[in-house]
Design an enzyme around this catalytic site. Structure first.
Site, short mmCIF file in Angstrom:
data_model
loop_
_atom_site.label_atom_id
_atom_site.label_comp_id
_atom_site.label_asym_id
_atom_site.label_seq_id
_atom_site.Cartn_x
_atom_site.Cartn_y
_atom_site.Cartn_z
N HIS A 196 116.33 -87.69 7.31
CA HIS A 196 116.12 -88.43 6.07
C HIS A 196 117.41 -89.17 5.70
O HIS A 196 118.07 -88.84 4.71
CB HIS A 196 115.75 -87.47 4.93
CG HIS A 196 114.34 -87.01 4.97
ND1 HIS A 196 113.28 -87.80 4.59
CD2 HIS A 196 113.81 -85.82 5.34
CE1 HIS A 196 112.14 -87.12 4.71
NE2 HIS A 196 112.43 -85.92 5.16
N LYS A 247 113.87 -73.06 8.37
CA LYS A 247 113.90 -74.46 7.98
C LYS A 247 115.18 -75.15 8.44
O LYS A 247 116.28 -74.61 8.27
CB LYS A 247 113.77 -74.57 6.46
CG LYS A 247 113.65 -76.00 5.94
CD LYS A 247 113.44 -76.01 4.42
CE LYS A 247 113.23 -77.43 3.91
NZ LYS A 247 113.01 -77.46 2.44
N CYS A 254 110.74 -88.56 9.49
CA CYS A 254 110.50 -87.12 9.44
C CYS A 254 109.08 -86.76 9.90
O CYS A 254 108.75 -86.96 11.06
CB CYS A 254 110.82 -86.58 8.05
SG CYS A 254 111.05 -84.78 8.02
N GLU A 256 117.68 -91.83 4.28
CA GLU A 256 117.52 -92.51 2.98
C GLU A 256 117.78 -91.61 1.78
O GLU A 256 117.86 -92.10 0.64
CB GLU A 256 116.10 -93.09 2.88
CG GLU A 256 115.00 -92.09 2.55
CD GLU A 256 114.58 -91.21 3.71
OE1 GLU A 256 113.77 -90.29 3.50
OE2 GLU A 256 115.05 -91.45 4.84
#
Length: 308
Positions: free
Chosen positions: A235, A163, A142, A237
């Protein structure tokens, strides 16, 4: 892990053409095996949450891995107990003479700040320069990916009108790349960011290769052709409930925030979200560990002085 084959096996050439990982028997018999040494630069405020997410990914591989947690000496973390940091983390001066098989640089909640105005930017630049000689392959996440692309290649970031928040479809756009072994042609991954890396800026650098893009989320995975740098803008993870936690946090602060895209069942925040990206996440980390770290690294890492 590889399939060990004799070169005269009829299937040998076909397996190689199909990008199946094989290894000659003579090489397999002479391989030395030891735990991989990975250093995790954790720039996230909730350090233990990020530790668990990354360790879960690394632990899904048959390779033994030792993980060293690294924090910035030029920045005071306020969301973690300082005694915890002292006990479990090191600073760069403590490892600068060491070599590592792999490094992970996490994201950070500073993406709206120009890189040079981040308080630890000079130290981060020193660490990223150090990775060129002391780390076999570095995985950036990121904001960490944006920072790495900017430092190593001068690729800028730009602010999004809203966003990028949710779980998005991505396309693999390269074949016969070790990092993408086993990937579906289309897969899901979460994003949570206010900035993006323009694809036209990446294309100016022939030493970079784009492996995956998303129609809605933009460029997702970029790598250097020498395998030393991996940049992932999302992301993978994240846990199943991480986006929900971020959504509820922003709501409680009165910040403008949309419901995460393609995340809650029927876009209903009262319902429990499903982790629809688990397979992709596990495969991405295990491929990186195996093909771009384990298969590329030296058996005897030594330290900087040993190799001068």
């Amino acid at each position: 892990m590889p399939i060990n084959l004799t070169p005269n096996l009829p299937d040998h050439d076909m397996l190689i053409q199909q990008n199946v990982f094989t290894m000659p028997l003579d090489r397999a018999l002479h391989q030395d095996i030891r735990p991989l040494e990975i250093v995790l630069l954790n720039l996230m405020p909730l350090k233990q949450q990020t530790e668990l997410q990354i360790l879960r990914m690394l632990g899904n591989s048959p390779l033994q891995t030792n993980v060293t947690f690294l924090t910035m000496s030029s920045h005071e973390s306020t969301h973690v107990d300082q005694e915890y940091l002292k006990e479990h983390y090191v600073v760069f001066d403590q490892i600068r003479e060491r070599r590592f098989d792999g490094m992970i640089i996490t994201g950070a909640p500073v993406e709206m700040i120009p890189f040079e105005e981040v308080d630890y930017w000079p130290e981060l630049c020193e660490i990223m320069e150090w990775t060129k000689t002391n780390v076999t392959s570095t995985y950036h996440i990121c904001w960490g990916a944006q920072a790495g692309l900017y430092y190593h290649y001068g690729v800028p970031k730009k602010v999004l009108p809203a966003k990028m928040f949710g779980v998005f479809e991505h396309n693999r756009i390269q074949e016969n790349i070790d990092l993408l072994r086993g990937f579906d042609d289309v897969f899901l991954a979460p994003h949570s960011r206010h900035t993006y890396t323009p694809i036209e800026e990446i294309l100016k650098h022939p030493e970079l290769k784009i492996l995956s893009t998303s129609e809605k989320a933009g460029v997702y995975m970029i790598v250097s052709r020498d395998k030393k740098q991996v940049f992932v803008t999302g992301h993978s993870e994240y846990d199943a409930t991480t986006l929900r936690g971020e959504y509820e946090r922003d709501l409680s602060r009165g910040l403008p925030i949309e419901i995460p895209y393609n995340y809650f069942p029927n876009d209903d925040p009262s319902r429990t979200p499903k982790k629809t990206w688990r397979s992709h996440a596990n495969l991405l980390y295990s491929n990186w560990l195996n093909y771009w770290v384990y298969q590329e690294t030296l058996y005897d890492l030594g330290n900087t002085q040993d190799h001068e």
